[in-house]
Design a protein around this motif. Structure first.
Motif, PDB file in Angstrom:
ATOM      1  N   UNK A  92       5.911  -1.719  -5.688  1.00  0.00           N
ATOM      2  CA  UNK A  92       4.568  -1.698  -6.267  1.00  0.00           C
ATOM      3  C   UNK A  92       4.332  -0.464  -7.121  1.00  0.00           C
ATOM      4  N   UNK A  93       3.239  -0.511  -7.854  1.00  0.00           N
ATOM      5  CA  UNK A  93       2.868   0.617  -8.704  1.00  0.00           C
ATOM      6  C   UNK A  93       1.521   1.203  -8.315  1.00  0.00           C
ATOM      7  N   UNK A  94       0.792   0.492  -7.471  1.00  0.00           N
ATOM      8  CA  UNK A  94      -0.558   0.895  -7.095  1.00  0.00           C
ATOM      9  C   UNK A  94      -0.637   1.027  -5.572  1.00  0.00           C
ATOM     10  N   UNK A  95      -1.786   0.756  -5.008  1.00  0.00           N
ATOM     11  CA  UNK A  95      -1.989   0.908  -3.571  1.00  0.00           C
ATOM     12  C   UNK A  95      -1.388  -0.259  -2.785  1.00  0.00           C
ATOM     13  N   UNK A 113       8.911  -1.912  10.808  1.00  0.00           N
ATOM     14  CA  UNK A 113       7.672  -1.978  10.047  1.00  0.00           C
ATOM     15  C   UNK A 113       7.635  -0.871   8.993  1.00  0.00           C
ATOM     16  N   UNK A 114       7.988   0.351   9.379  1.00  0.00           N
ATOM     17  CA  UNK A 114       7.919   1.490   8.456  1.00  0.00           C
ATOM     18  C   UNK A 114       8.846   1.271   7.272  1.00  0.00           C
ATOM     19  N   UNK A 115      10.047   0.763   7.534  1.00  0.00           N
ATOM     20  CA  UNK A 115      11.000   0.508   6.447  1.00  0.00           C
ATOM     21  C   UNK A 115      10.486  -0.583   5.516  1.00  0.00           C
ATOM     22  N   UNK A 116       9.863  -1.614   6.064  1.00  0.00           N
ATOM     23  CA  UNK A 116       9.275  -2.681   5.229  1.00  0.00           C
ATOM     24  C   UNK A 116       8.166  -2.120   4.338  1.00  0.00           C
ATOM     25  N   UNK A 117       7.353  -1.247   4.874  1.00  0.00           N
ATOM     26  CA  UNK A 117       6.291  -0.622   4.080  1.00  0.00           C
ATOM     27  C   UNK A 117       6.898   0.212   2.960  1.00  0.00           C
ATOM     28  N   UNK A 118       7.943   0.975   3.275  1.00  0.00           N
ATOM     29  CA  UNK A 118       8.596   1.810   2.263  1.00  0.00           C
ATOM     30  C   UNK A 118       9.162   0.951   1.135  1.00  0.00           C
ATOM     31  N   UNK A 119       9.830  -0.130   1.475  1.00  0.00           N
ATOM     32  CA  UNK A 119      10.396  -1.020   0.460  1.00  0.00           C
ATOM     33  C   UNK A 119       9.309  -1.669  -0.393  1.00  0.00           C
ATOM     34  N   UNK A 120       8.204  -2.048   0.229  1.00  0.00           N
ATOM     35  CA  UNK A 120       7.092  -2.652  -0.511  1.00  0.00           C
ATOM     36  C   UNK A 120       6.485  -1.650  -1.489  1.00  0.00           C
ATOM     37  N   UNK A 121       6.344  -0.417  -1.059  1.00  0.00           N
ATOM     38  CA  UNK A 121       5.768   0.619  -1.917  1.00  0.00           C
ATOM     39  C   UNK A 121       6.656   0.891  -3.120  1.00  0.00           C
ATOM     40  N   UNK A 122       7.951   0.859  -2.909  1.00  0.00           N
ATOM     41  CA  UNK A 122       8.882   1.074  -4.021  1.00  0.00           C
ATOM     42  C   UNK A 122       8.741  -0.015  -5.084  1.00  0.00           C
ATOM     43  N   UNK A 134      -4.726  -7.237 -10.127  1.00  0.00           N
ATOM     44  CA  UNK A 134      -3.519  -6.996 -10.921  1.00  0.00           C
ATOM     45  C   UNK A 134      -2.427  -7.936 -10.420  1.00  0.00           C
ATOM     46  N   UNK A 135      -1.380  -8.141 -11.217  1.00  0.00           N
ATOM     47  CA  UNK A 135      -0.232  -8.863 -10.662  1.00  0.00           C
ATOM     48  C   UNK A 135       0.259  -8.110  -9.427  1.00  0.00           C
ATOM     49  N   UNK A 136       0.677  -8.839  -8.407  1.00  0.00           N
ATOM     50  CA  UNK A 136       1.063  -8.157  -7.182  1.00  0.00           C
ATOM     51  C   UNK A 136       2.103  -8.897  -6.378  1.00  0.00           C
ATOM     52  N   UNK A 137       2.430  -8.302  -5.238  1.00  0.00           N
ATOM     53  CA  UNK A 137       3.454  -8.836  -4.338  1.00  0.00           C
ATOM     54  C   UNK A 137       2.920  -8.839  -2.914  1.00  0.00           C
ATOM     55  N   UNK A 138       3.371  -9.815  -2.136  1.00  0.00           N
ATOM     56  CA  UNK A 138       3.045  -9.854  -0.712  1.00  0.00           C
ATOM     57  C   UNK A 138       4.356  -9.951   0.066  1.00  0.00           C
ATOM     58  N   UNK A 139       4.516  -9.067   1.024  1.00  0.00           N
ATOM     59  CA  UNK A 139       5.691  -9.061   1.886  1.00  0.00           C
ATOM     60  C   UNK A 139       5.265  -9.562   3.256  1.00  0.00           C
ATOM     61  N   UNK A 140       5.761 -10.745   3.607  1.00  0.00           N
ATOM     62  CA  UNK A 140       5.395 -11.383   4.869  1.00  0.00           C
ATOM     63  C   UNK A 140       6.473 -11.052   5.899  1.00  0.00           C
ATOM     64  N   UNK A 141       6.044 -10.536   7.051  1.00  0.00           N
ATOM     65  CA  UNK A 141       6.991 -10.113   8.066  1.00  0.00           C
ATOM     66  C   UNK A 141       7.264 -11.221   9.086  1.00  0.00           C
ATOM     67  N   UNK A 142       7.543 -12.409   8.554  1.00  0.00           N
ATOM     68  CA  UNK A 142       7.937 -13.554   9.372  1.00  0.00           C
ATOM     69  C   UNK A 142       8.818 -14.444   8.513  1.00  0.00           C
TER      70      UNK A 142
END
Length: 157
Positions: free
Chosen positions: A12-15, A1-10, A128-136
């Motif tokens: 993104x540009x916002x929260x 989970x932590x690694x997925x969050x780190x990759x998602x943050x990289x 804003x334009x964004x991304x969703x990372x689904x963990x399934x």
């Protein structure tokens, strides 16, 4: 989970908003993130119904500091979280379900519905334009219910 969050943050540009099933998982991920050097550059904030209003508002308000918001499904449709462009979705939620056999309600963790998955993903592109990372996997998604059951079918009325 932590690694997925780190990759998602990289990416993104916002929260970043992370959907977790409950307070226990929020506390676990929060503690794990505090141990990561890269995460120290972010405000790591919980968002759930047990928090007082001031703590909830802190997670919801936009800020100059990038945030990682760890939330239950309260952020799915009930509120607008300002400033986010990334969602990480565990695909799980916790809810009470009445057990006819015992006559008691129990708290159960289960997969979200496709409707919830769509709603959660939409949080990333609301402002804003964004991304969703689904963990399934897509294979797992084929077994998701289309919609949540109405409460009249899961609660003791």
């Amino acid at each position: 989970m932590i690694e997925k969050i780190r990759l998602a943050i990289l990416a993104g540009e916002r929260d970043t908003l992370v959907f977790l099933p409950g307070v226990y998982e929020i506390n676990q991920v929060h503690s794990a993130l505090l141990k990561e050097n890269w995460a120290r550059a972010f405000d790591i904030l919980p968002l759930h119904g047990r928090l007082d209003l001031k703590e909830q508002q802190r997670a919801l308000k936009s800020s100059d500091q990038r945030k990682i918001i760890l939330s239950t499904n309260v952020a799915e449709s009930s509120v607008t979280v300002d400033g986010l462009d990334t969602v990480v979705d565990s695909g799980l939620e916790r809810s009470t379900q009445f057990q006819m056999q015992s006559g008691f309600s129990k708290l159960a963790t289960h997969r979200i519905s496709l409707a919830s998955a769509t709603q959660r993903a939409g949080r990333a592109a609301r402002q804003f334009p964004g991304h969703c990372y689904k963990l399934w996997s897509l294979h797992d998604e084929k077994s998701f219910a289309g919609f949540n059951l109405p409460e009249v079918k899961t609660q003791d009325l």
